[in-house]
Write a protein that holds these residues in place. Structure first.
Motif: not given
Ligand code: ZN
Length: 257
Positions: A59, A227, A231, A236
């Motif tokens: 990511g 994470q 993902t 993000q």
């Protein structure tokens, strides 16, 4: 003359985007990639191992590129897997080219000869760090200030132990920017932020911050995001937007003190 590690049609080890960006921030993603040079034959690993966190920082490349656009900041991104060579380790430490990662043995890294080791350094590690150094040199020569932000992500569960932090700030000799960013991140709704945990910056476990941040005397912070937060594209974007909001505020706060 030995054969090169990377064939002509394979991707370059480093991408440098938005060098002309006007932001004071200079972003790096040491572990963004998971490519393995064809000659290394997947390091002898089954495909699913090279998709796991041991191969890359899941990511973080997407977060780094979005953050670069939002801040108008330069970003340097590594293409190849840290299992080929870890671009955030001094090449002289044994974990630079790990024979084991978490609990997975890496067959292609076992009993590596001097030539093979040197090829990974000269074709993957060195171009990446030379790109960062040259970018920072050009900014300094142009009288531009730089603040180094090293972006990483960590696995939610390591060796069976779950991690409570959504993200973390890491530092060693110069905690200034990390401290102000820690305060701002901790004030965000529902976030648990690690202060130099689950990792801390050191000369043995890091390279980018000690070499390009500390030695140049540049303000810096290493940021780790869990994470599962980044993902998917929505996560993000959320983290890129959050950091685009908080990093400038943290820097302003740091300068004021
Ligand atoms: Zn990392």
């Amino acid at each position: 003359m030995t054969e090169p590690l990377l064939a002509h049609d394979e991707p370059h080890p480093v991408t440098f985007e938005n060098e002309a960006g006007r932001s004071v921030f200079f972003l790096t993603c040491d572990h963004a990639g998971r490519a393995i040079p064809r000659r290394l034959d997947g390091l002898g690993l089954p495909e699913h191992e090279t998709e796991r966190h041991i191969a890359w920082d899941i990511g973080i490349g997407a977060v780094g590129r979005q953050l670069s656009r939002l801040l108008d900041a330069a970003v340097v991104v590594q293409t190849y897997s840290r299992l080929v060579i870890d671009c955030n380790r001094d090449p002289n430490v044994p974990s630079s080219i790990p024979e084991i990662s978490e609990t997975t043995e890496i067959p292609g890294n076992r009993d590596l000869g001097e030539m093979a080791r040197a090829a990974r350094i000269s074709e993957i590690f060195r171009p990446y760090h030379d790109t960062i150094a040259a970018g920072l040199d050009r900014r300094a020569a142009a009288g531009r200030a730089s603040v180094l932000v090293a972006l990483h992500s960590f696995t939610p569960v390591f060796k069976g132990v779950a991690r409570p932090w959504h993200a973390a700030v890491l530092y060693n000799r110069d905690p200034r920017l990390a401290r102000s960013l820690f305060k701002l991140l901790s004030a965000e709704d529902g976030l648990v932020i690690g202060d130099n945990e689950p990792y801390a910056v050191s000369d043995q476990t890091d390279y980018t911050v000690p070499v390009h941040g500390e030695r140049r005397g540049l303000p810096h912070v290493e940021i780790e995001i869990r994470q599962d937060q980044i993902t998917d594209p929505a996560g993000q974007t959320a983290w890129a937007e959050r950091l685009a909001r908080l990093l400038p505020a943290a820097y302003t706060e740091m300068v004021r003190q």
